[in-house]
Motif scaffolding. Structure first.
Motif, PDB file in Angstrom:
ATOM      1  N   GLU A   1       0.835  -1.094   0.373  1.00 17.88           N
ATOM      2  CA  GLU A   1       0.283  -0.246  -0.091  1.00 17.88           C
ATOM      3  C   GLU A   1       1.134   1.597  -0.028  1.00 17.88           C
ATOM      4  O   GLU A   1       0.421   1.800  -0.558  1.00 17.88           O
ATOM      5  CB  GLU A   1      -0.789   0.305   1.306  1.00 17.88           C
ATOM      6  CG  GLU A   1      -1.980   1.304   1.063  1.00 17.88           C
ATOM      7  CD  GLU A   1      -3.505   0.733   2.141  1.00 17.88           C
ATOM      8  OE1 GLU A   1      -3.272   2.162   3.211  1.00 17.88           O
ATOM      9  OE2 GLU A   1      -3.581   0.274   2.594  1.00 17.88           O
TER      10      GLU A   1
ATOM     11  N   ARG B   1      -5.348  -0.001  -1.642  1.00 18.65           N
ATOM     12  CA  ARG B   1      -5.963  -0.694   0.079  1.00 18.65           C
ATOM     13  C   ARG B   1      -5.571  -1.531  -0.360  1.00 18.65           C
ATOM     14  O   ARG B   1      -5.254  -2.713  -0.861  1.00 18.65           O
ATOM     15  CB  ARG B   1      -7.897  -0.533   0.045  1.00 18.65           C
ATOM     16  CG  ARG B   1      -7.752   1.338   0.173  1.00 18.65           C
ATOM     17  CD  ARG B   1      -6.765   1.892   1.316  1.00 18.65           C
ATOM     18  NE  ARG B   1      -7.977   2.949   1.602  1.00 18.65           N
ATOM     19  CZ  ARG B   1      -7.211   4.251   1.248  1.00 18.65           C
ATOM     20  NH1 ARG B   1      -6.394   3.997   0.480  1.00 18.65           N
ATOM     21  NH2 ARG B   1      -7.927   5.278   1.227  1.00 18.65           N
TER      22      ARG B   1
ATOM     23  N   SER C   1      -9.255  -0.096   7.180  1.00 15.06           N
ATOM     24  CA  SER C   1      -9.829   0.601   5.903  1.00 15.06           C
ATOM     25  C   SER C   1     -10.781  -0.400   5.364  1.00 15.06           C
ATOM     26  O   SER C   1     -11.115  -0.957   4.511  1.00 15.06           O
ATOM     27  CB  SER C   1      -8.923   0.305   4.236  1.00 15.06           C
ATOM     28  OG  SER C   1      -7.824  -0.074   3.898  1.00 15.06           O
TER      29      SER C   1
END
Length: 795
Positions: free
Chosen positions: A86, A94, A126
């Motif tokens: 990432e 992500r 996330s």
């Protein structure tokens, strides 16, 4: 015109009640079976389709290649992988990790409640941006940002706090107080990611955050302007920089590839996850196709067999001006009316039988599923297909009759018509025989798996999980107290057991020539008496013994490991816990015994090299109990457990149940396979029954003449049987090689196979023969019993 078509069709069907009922019965069974198969396939192939970003979501799979070129696949990566991808590679928008929290005790101090939870994971903040798990309370973007934050599903919140209004409420686990920051909807049943609670990943121990430890499932979302190939190149770069320098000196190659999230459920045949189910989807689709074919064959056979009864009707219609097109429309309208009536009955049956199907298939399909556009379209499409295909040939065949010949009574069944019927019946027999063969082979394999010698004794063995450090510390006292009870034969602790996952790591091992070599080894820790509790057979040496102080670092290995390393005398050989160097004393284990090969995993997988190491952390307490007074023994174990662990919840599982659970999916699919095979056979019987009735009617005068010239009843019955025996023989010629080919491919998913016996084939043919003879016997006997004066009075 359309109204008139269907009105006439309705009158015709009502007038010929027996014919109509036979058709509706066969069509209803076929359409109902096809509907259930369609729902099953749509549900199986619909896993993870609810994620908005599904087309760009992938899981990273690790491939470990040892020095001999053997490959092993794992759905996990190292902890730093997600952060590395990432942070440094634009192709990855992500990356989210799921790390199992293990089975832990969760305490709710305000309600004085304690739970053991299984589906709890550490997850990255996330997670709700990447996956479409709806959050009903709290902010999904910040829910897992704080170190002690947690997200609960609605059902978990109710279990913990008695309400879903649980924001800012707290619970305790592993000595840490966690704050509930969000509530998510329960995970859909068709999700390959299942959780009951998520904990902020910052809580995960930093000691595992290295490039040598494989813990999390890592998912990535490909950036909008990138492709999976771009991510593959990023993985190659990460591997070259961080992974290869560590594992290459050990003789191991680590590689990675991307698995689309929508492939996880059906195509994950990795060691840790069991076999994928895509083969069963293909099998059930084939069954659905066979059912539809049999239904269409029945319709065509029955309709063409009735040709002579409707010949005069067609002749009169043509003589008063009906065109061929009008007659074709009339017969197609009748066919469509039949299938639509059958469809309505089938939908009603599907609603009624859905709970039973769910129980049988292990599904959670609700009635709303039937209202999905895909199911509605599939149902209507199926009915239209069967109606058009089943009705088209009879319509074209019957509409071609010459009215002059028909009204003179010169029309007959026709050679081409009879030949087509024979071909269709032969195909029907082939399908029926093949279904019976496949069903018998499936059950033989399932029975073989459930009764094969597994290399250990799973009967009367139960285990309890030591879920936290305090309970683990109580293990010696628990073991001592429980072993003293008369209903307990032996007690031993372990980090795993047959049917459970085990560790895999590179170890240095002594070779036969006195040197060392790096070998990938499956291993787990276990204590004294573990071999006795499990009923292992010691093939060489001995088990762990308290009489030898050195056994605190002893090891047992299986025969497969001895064979893979080429050891002639494994006793005294050593396994080293890490690569040796001159700066520290190595942890090593000395082999004291060899156990006969046992199945650590299901029979889908071949037995591999396994080492059982004495010492280390153990999370299971295993007991061999006496078969008499099981309930009394369990009551004593429960009382002792609660006393020593200060009232912690008591849970236990029998080992045979754990091992059986590995085959539960295969068993359920086998039951579904059998159910639809029976349905296919019943539909065939319905068709044969109707065909026998109309064949008897067509040959009534022939039978009368035969009786007049001296034919006996047995000879006339034999005449009926001989026609069908020829068709069965043709069906056998088609079914035997086809079913062998299909089941040979299915068997390849099992490392250990029952094989295919000639009895599977012969018995299937005999069953089909008996069913066929039973279906036509009534009409054959009745035809042979009729007085020839009745059938010949018009001559």
């Amino acid at each position: 015109m359309i109204r008139n078509l269907f009105l006439v069709s309705f009158r015709n069907l009502l007038y010929n009640r027996s014919y109509t009922l036979l058709h509706i019965l066969g069509l209803t069974l076929g359409i109902t079976s096809a509907l259930f198969i369609t729902m099953y396939v749509i549900d199986e192939t619909g896993y993870d389709n609810f994620h908005t970003n599904k087309s760009s979501l992938y899981r990273i799979i690790t491939t470990v290649v040892d020095k001999d070129g053997n490959e092993k696949f794992y759905p996990s990566t190292q902890v730093p992988m997600a952060e590395e991808l990432e942070a440094k590679y634009a192709a990855v928008e992500r990356a989210v990790r799921f790390i199992r929290f293990n089975r832990e005790l969760f305490e709710i101090p305000d309600r004085n409640l304690k739970f053991y939870e299984e589906k709890v994971y550490y997850a990255d903040p996330s997670v709700f941006e990447v996956f479409s798990f709806p959050v009903v309370a709290g902010n999904p973007k910040t829910a897992l940002v704080d170190i002690n934050s947690a997200v609960l599903t609605e059902s978990t919140a109710k279990r913990f706090f008695g309400t879903t209004d649980a924001i800012d409420k707290t619970f305790v686990s592993k000595g840490t107080t966690f704050n509930v920051t969000a509530i998510a909807k329960d995970v859909p049943p068709n999700s390959s990611i299942e959780f009951e609670a998520l904990i902020c990943s910052k809580n995960f121990s930093a000691r595992w955050a290295t490039w040598t430890s494989f813990a999390p499932e890592t998912f990535i979302m490909v950036a909008g302007n990138s492709t999976a190939a771009d991510v593959d190149r990023a993985l190659d770069s990460v591997t070259a920089a961080n992974v290869t320098p560590i594992f290459e000196p050990l003789g191991m190659t680590i590689k990675y590839f991307l698995q689309p999230i929508t492939d996880i459920h059906l195509k994950s045949d990795f060691d840790a996850e069991g076999g994928g189910a895509i083969e069963y989807v293909y099998i059930f689709l084939s069954i659905g196709l066979f059912v539809v074919i049999v239904v269409c064959i029945n319709y065509i056979n029955l309709a063409t067999a009735r040709a002579t009864r409707r010949a005069k009707e067609i002749g009169i219609r043509k003589s008063i001006g009906s065109t061929k097109g009008n007659i074709i429309l009339q017969f197609v309208a009748e066919s469509m009316l039949l299938t639509m009536v059958s469809l309505l009955i089938s939908v009603a049956l599907t609603f009624m039988l859905l709970p039973l199907f769910n129980q049988l298939a292990g599904k959670n399909i609700d009635t709303q599923f039937l209202a999905q556009p895909s199911i509605i379209l599939a149902s209507i499409g199926l009915a239209l297909f069967v109606g058009l295909i089943g009705g088209s040939y009879p319509a074209f065949y019957l509409s071609g009759f010459n009215p002059a010949l028909v009204l003179k009574g010169s029309i007959s069944g026709g050679t081409a018509n009879a030949r087509l019927r024979k071909i269709l019946v032969s195909v029907q027999f082939a399908i029926s025989i093949a279904m019976i063969i496949c069903t018998s082979i499936v059950y033989d394999q399932l029975n073989y798996m459930r009764h094969r010698d597994l290399g250990f004794n799973r009967d009367q063995v139960l285990y309890m999980q030591l879920a936290d450090s305090a309970t683990m510390a109580s293990e010696p006292l628990l073991r001592e107290r429980l072993k003293a009870y008369t209903g307990v034969v032996d007690v031993a602790s372990s980090a795993s057991m047959p049917g459970k996952g085990i560790n895999y790591a590179p170890m240095e091992v002594d070779t036969e020539d006195g040197k060392t070599a790096t070998q990938g080894v499956y291993y787990f820790n276990a204590g004294y008496d573990f071999d006795k509790v499990m009923g292992f057979t010691i093939a060489n040496g001995r088990g762990f013994s308290r009489e030898y102080a050195s056994d605190s670092t002893a090891a047992l290995v299986n025969e497969a490991m001895v064979k893979s390393l080429g050891w002639k005398d494994p006793i005294g050989k050593r396994l080293y816990g890490h690569t040796r160097n001159s700066n520290r004393v190595d942890m090593h284990y000395t082999i004291v015994g060899v156990v006969k090969d046992f199945h650590q995993f299901s029979l889908h997988e071949a037995i591999g090299p396994v080492a059982i190491l004495n010492g280390g952390q153990k999370v299971f307490l295993n007991l061999k109990v006496k078969p008499d007074d099981i309930h009394g023994t369990i009551d004593f174990i429960s009382k002792t457990w609660r006393e020593i662990t200060n009232g912690k919840p008591f849970n236990y599982t029998f080992l045979d149940e754990t091992f059986e659970a590995q085959y539960s999916a295969d068993v359920k699919r086998g039951q579904i396979f059998t159910l639809f095979s029976i349905a296919c056979l019943v539909i065939s019987c319905v068709g044969l029954f109707g065909l026998a009735a109309y064949t008897t009617e067509q040959r009534a005068k022939e039978i009368g003449i035969r009786k007049v010239v001296g034919a006996s009843m047995p000879s006339i019955i034999k005449l009926f049987y001989s026609d069908f025996l020829k068709l069965i023989a043709i069906g056998i010629v088609i079914a035997f090689p086809a079913s062998y080919f299909l089941m040979d491919g299915w068997m390849e998913s099992f490392a250990y196979q029952a094989g295919m016996s000639w009895l599977n084939f012969v018995m299937s043919a005999l069953v089909t023969l008996l069913i066929t003879m039973g279906s036509i016997s009534f009409y054959a006997i009745r035809a042979a019993s009729i007085n020839p004066a009745v059938t010949l009075k018009t001559e």
